[in-house]
Design a protein around this motif. Structure first.
Motif: not given
Length: 318
Positions: A117, A143, A147, A151-154, A206
């Motif tokens: 996260q 997930n 999320a 996700s960009d944070r990954c 993606s």
């Protein structure tokens, strides 16, 4: 050497941290140690076969399995914890896995728990687990507390995993459709497989897979639904109501480069997966403690599955 590429040890350190979460799915103590809420209000005991590593290793040895690749499976993430607490728990659990690797050299290998996260925390936990503790892969659930895995944070974490050369293992967790799948246990019968399939396909559509050729990804359970839908995905992904452009390589070609395991309980499913995935990309696994090891091993043997070489090559095991 027989290697079980997917089994699960739930450290009491992790479960104790999850006791603080007061929304479904919850963990609580019971007479056998712990119980997990597998459906709202329905708690199932998670006794020593889930939490006692020595008991697990003795059972694996009796079944004839030489080496296990262990992680915290469904419900075993730290994604629902506050980031600082998630980092603390992830580090502690990863340190326990590293200690178990030393105590049971050649018999036990643990996958890192990552606080997905938070990007900085995830990168720090990954480097600590792989560079300092010596763990050989990391787990991501299908997930991240709701999320998506693309996700960009990954993205920086995936790039770092590719640099380190350690594989990313996907595992199902509580799905977004869970409230609609409570009848008949549909969450477990099909929901989990849909969620891992969605996670893997997101990584492809993606562009993450194409942009990170060094990232090795393990999609469990004979690939979920994706081997059987690959033709439709190839034919439809470029439509204006989908991605709107043609991928090169095609989605199916990228998915074939994933790794998978033998957890299927059906010979036709295993045979289909063996034809779909690249040579050397199907590994024996039991999914213990959710399925009996001796039955899963007998199934894999009966159908000529690779019992250890593929997993050893993926993880660099001697």
């Amino acid at each position: 050497m027989i290697v079980d590429a997917q089994c699960h040890w739930f450290s009491p350190t992790l479960l104790d941290a999850l006791l603080d979460i007061d929304e479904y799915p919850r963990c609580r103590r019971d007479a056998d140690g712990y119980a997990f809420e597998v459906a709202p209000g329905r708690f199932v005991p998670w006794g020593p076969r889930f939490t006692d590593l020595e008991t697990q290793l003795e059972m694996f040895a009796t079944a004839g399995v030489d080496t296990i690749v262990s992680s915290s499976g469904s419900f075993g993430d730290v994604d629902r914890l506050e980031p600082k607490r998630a980092v603390e728990v992830a580090h502690a659990v990863n340190a326990e896995r590293a200690a178990a690797e030393k105590a049971h050299a050649g018999r036990f290998y643990g996958l890192a728990t990552i606080p997905w996260q938070d990007t900085d925390a995830a990168l720090a936990a990954l480097d600590d687990a792989v560079v300092h503790l010596g763990l050989r892969g990391a787990l991501i659930h299908s997930n991240i507390n709701g999320a998506p895995v693309d996700s960009d944070r990954c993205l920086p974490v995936y790039a770092r995993m590719a640099e380190l050369g350690v594989p990313l293992f996907i595992h199902p967790t509580t799905t977004l459709l869970e409230p609609k799948l409570r009848d008949y246990g549909l969450e477990y019968l099909v929901g989990f497989l849909f969620d891992t399939s969605l996670a893997a396909l997101r990584l492809v559509l993606s562009g993450i897979v194409a942009d990170s050729p060094g990232l090795k990804i393990v999609l469990p359970h004979c690939g979920g639904t994706l081997p059987y839908l690959a033709g439709r995905i190839d034919a439809s992904h470029e439509k204006p109501y989908s991605l709107g452009r043609r991928l090169d390589p095609l989605p199916s070609e990228q998915l074939r480069g994933f790794y998978t395991d033998t957890v299927a309980q059906d010979a036709n499913t295993l045979a289909f997966a063996d034809r779909f995935f690249a040579d050397g990309h199907v590994m024996f696994a039991s999914d213990y403690p959710f399925f009996p090891v001796d039955e899963q091993l007998a199934f894999a043997r009966e159908h000529g599955a690779d019992l250890g070489g593929n997993a050893a090559r993926l993880l660099g095991l001697s």
